[in-house]
Design an enzyme around this catalytic site. Structure first.
Site, PDB file in Angstrom:
ATOM      1  CE  LYS A 188       9.386  28.807  42.704  1.00  0.00           C
ATOM      2  NZ  LYS A 188       8.172  29.340  43.353  1.00  0.00           N
ATOM      3  CB  THR A 228      11.145  37.367  49.777  1.00  0.00           C
ATOM      4  OG1 THR A 228      11.283  36.729  51.061  1.00  0.00           O
ATOM      5  CG2 THR A 228      12.451  38.080  49.433  1.00  0.00           C
ATOM      6  N   GLY A 230       5.287  36.127  49.389  1.00  0.00           N
ATOM      7  CA  GLY A 230       4.432  36.004  48.213  1.00  0.00           C
ATOM      8  C   GLY A 230       5.160  35.877  46.893  1.00  0.00           C
ATOM      9  CB  THR A 231       8.725  35.488  45.888  1.00  0.00           C
ATOM     10  OG1 THR A 231       8.988  34.452  46.839  1.00  0.00           O
ATOM     11  CG2 THR A 231       9.272  36.794  46.408  1.00  0.00           C
ATOM     12  N   GLY A 232       6.486  33.252  45.448  1.00  0.00           N
ATOM     13  CA  GLY A 232       6.044  32.081  44.681  1.00  0.00           C
ATOM     14  C   GLY A 232       4.717  32.316  44.000  1.00  0.00           C
ATOM     15  CB  CYS A 233       1.560  33.856  45.212  1.00  0.00           C
ATOM     16  SG  CYS A 233       1.370  32.916  46.726  1.00  0.00           S
TER      17      CYS A 233
END
Length: 532
Positions: A188, A228, A230-233
């Protein structure tokens, strides 16, 4: 009826609800799948940060996974925070027990998406080094997809922090990670925004296929917002949900990234720090994104853009253009200045109503500030009239024209009958439009006469292009944006507001049309003893 696709998330718990197990289950549900969970750790956290972490015993972690798989089963698995080397080992051992070895078909059955929660954005390790090594050697060979951001990719590949400076660097790093046994690396690019050829700030996400040794890229607008968390989760859970539906990996990652981008754009403030994305944006949609440094006025832009043709007719109207070049007949200007004085009285009353419609003291104070600016503007009108021999008493005695009555009563009725947003929107075209006209004409090099001995109206242009009025416009726009942020509306309600703005804009056009048509009409009315 077929059962929903099932997704198991193995991750830590976020007491703030924006990341971890909570974000995963919201995402899985939002994307039409059934979510199950195995908790690896519990955290005490909110939007301001993580304040405490406690791991769950490895036996309990294994027990959760095994019981879910034995009874409910799963079509895909997502891992997040795995906490320790022992936890990683027990997760892999439990998967092997249920699916068989990774290299003998177990990986294809597990459909595992690994979110490598191992390093913070600032570069600090979130896992002990032995756990990072276990993640590389034991977990990645099980993964169908691993989803690192740039700091995580550098850390997992053993690169120096900051080594990734280009998309080419991203591809080389992803290729190295692929050599650890994972089939797909979805790297990402949110930590490396850049301007593209069109001058737009964008990020590039890269998918590396270790089997074919090829990369594909997806360019996306950079969303510079603070919500933003928690975007990875969320992304990894969304990919797992798409895989559970049977989507191929290249399609799953694009669909998941689209979902996350929309969730970021539709986010709303929660807590005092970095809030979560809006996982249920497709169900409870925010009609407009929040303001960002790259899109500071989304609500205002939407209102103006709803009927762009009408707005352009308004801000490029022949009446202010005639004032700028000095050719507008004096009787048209005097008709305008007298009627606008009366309009501004009703405009002030409308903003007073806006103050009445809120119990937020800051919003109330902002409305009062607008009223004070209106009073200043009316005094400017009085001075113009006195310059041409019309006293304050005579000005106050001038009756409102039919056009003025139509406009002011629409503004007042909308403000009285509607809510705070109605009152803000119906008065916005006047404030913003005059600001646009003043700034445009003050900056123009052609079609203006700036010598006030030749152009008696140039002072009027200077007032609306001046710092005080332009400051009032900025305050008014900010107030408009803040009001919508505080009270999100449905798409249907947003359309209602756009129609109010459009109607007020059309009435502004009619107001200036009437000023032009007044040339000679006032004198004729006086000769015939008719009302003006």
């Amino acid at each position: 009826m077929e059962s929903l696709p099932k997704v198991l998330t193995i991750a830590g718990s976020d007491s703030g609800g924006g990341a971890g197990i909570q974000a995963d289950l919201k995402t899985i549900a939002a994307l039409g799948c059934y979510g199950t969970s195995a908790v690896t750790a519990i955290t005490a956290q909110n939007t301001l940060g993580v304040f405490a972490v406690e791991g769950i015993s490895t036996g309990m972690v294994a027990h959760q996974i095994q019981l879910v798989l034995d009874d409910i089963g799963t079509d895909a698995i997502k891992t997040g925070m795995l906490f320790s080397q022992d936890t990683i080992n027990v997760v892999v051992e439990t998967l092997e027990k249920h699916f068989g070895p990774a290299d003998r078909g177990g990986r294809e059955k597990a459909n595992l998406v690994v979110d490598p929660v191992c390093v913070s954005t600032s570069g600090h390790s979130l896992l002990p080094l032995d756990a990072v090594d276990a993640l590389r050697k034991r977990c990645l060979p099980w993964a169908t997809v691993v989803t690192p951001n740039i700091p995580e990719a550098e850390f997992l590949a053993g690169w120096e922090r900051g080594s990734i400076q280009s998309v080419r660097d991203m591809e080389r790093c992803a290729a190295e990670l692929g050599e650890l046994g994972v089939r797909y690396v979805y790297l990402k690019g949110g930590h490396m925004p850049f301007e593209n050829a069109k001058g737009r700030k964008v990020v590039v996400d890269l998918l590396w296929d270790s089997e074919t040794r090829t990369a594909s890229q997806e360019e996306r607008p950079f969303l510079d917002v603070k919500n933003t968390h928690g975007t990875g989760c969320t992304l990894a859970a969304a990919i797992a949900a798409e895989l559970a539906k049977g989507r191929p990996v290249p399609q799953a990652v694009v669909t998941a990234a689209d979902y996350v981008a929309a969730a970021i754009a539709a986010s709303y403030p929660v807590g005092a720090g970095a809030g979560p994305v809006n996982h249920f944006h497709s169900l409870v949609q925010r009609s407009l994104p929040l303001p960002t440094p790259h899109s500071t006025t989304p609500f205002t832009d939407y209102l103006i853009g709803y009927n762009r043709a009408a707005w352009e007719r308004y801000v490029h109207h022949p009446f202010p253009n005639g004032l700028a070049d000095g050719t507008m007949p004096l009787d048209s200007f005097l008709h305008f200045i007298q009627q606008d004085y009366h309009f501004l009285k009703q405009y002030g009353r409308s903003n007073s109503l806006a103050a009445y419609k809120t119990d937020n003291m800051e919003l109330m104070a902002a409305s009062i500030e607008i009223v004070n600016d209106v009073i200043k503007e009316t005094e400017m009108h009085v001075k113009y009239c006195e310059k041409y021999g019309i006293s304050r008493q005579q000005l106050q005695a001038v009756p409102e024209s039919t056009t003025n009555i139509a406009y002011t009563r629409y503004v007042l009725d909308t403000s009285m009958q509607g809510d705070l947003l109605d009152a803000r929107v119906v008065t916005a075209p006047c404030l913003i439009g005059y600001g646009h006209v003043g700034a445009r004409l003050l900056a123009a090099t052609e079609g203006v006469e700036t010598d006030e001995t030749k152009n008696p109206y140039w002072g009027w242009i200077k007032e609306y292009g001046s710092d005080w009025y332009q400051g009032a416009v900025r305050k008014g726009i900010q107030l408009l944006e803040d009001t919508l942020v505080a009270s999100p509306v449905s798409p249907a309600r947003l359309l209602e507001l756009a129609k109010i703005f459009e109607k007020a804009t059309l009435l502004e056009i009619a107001f200036w049309d009437a000023a032009i048509l007044a040339h000679g009409a006032d004198q004729t009315a006086q000769r015939l003893d008719m009302p003006q």
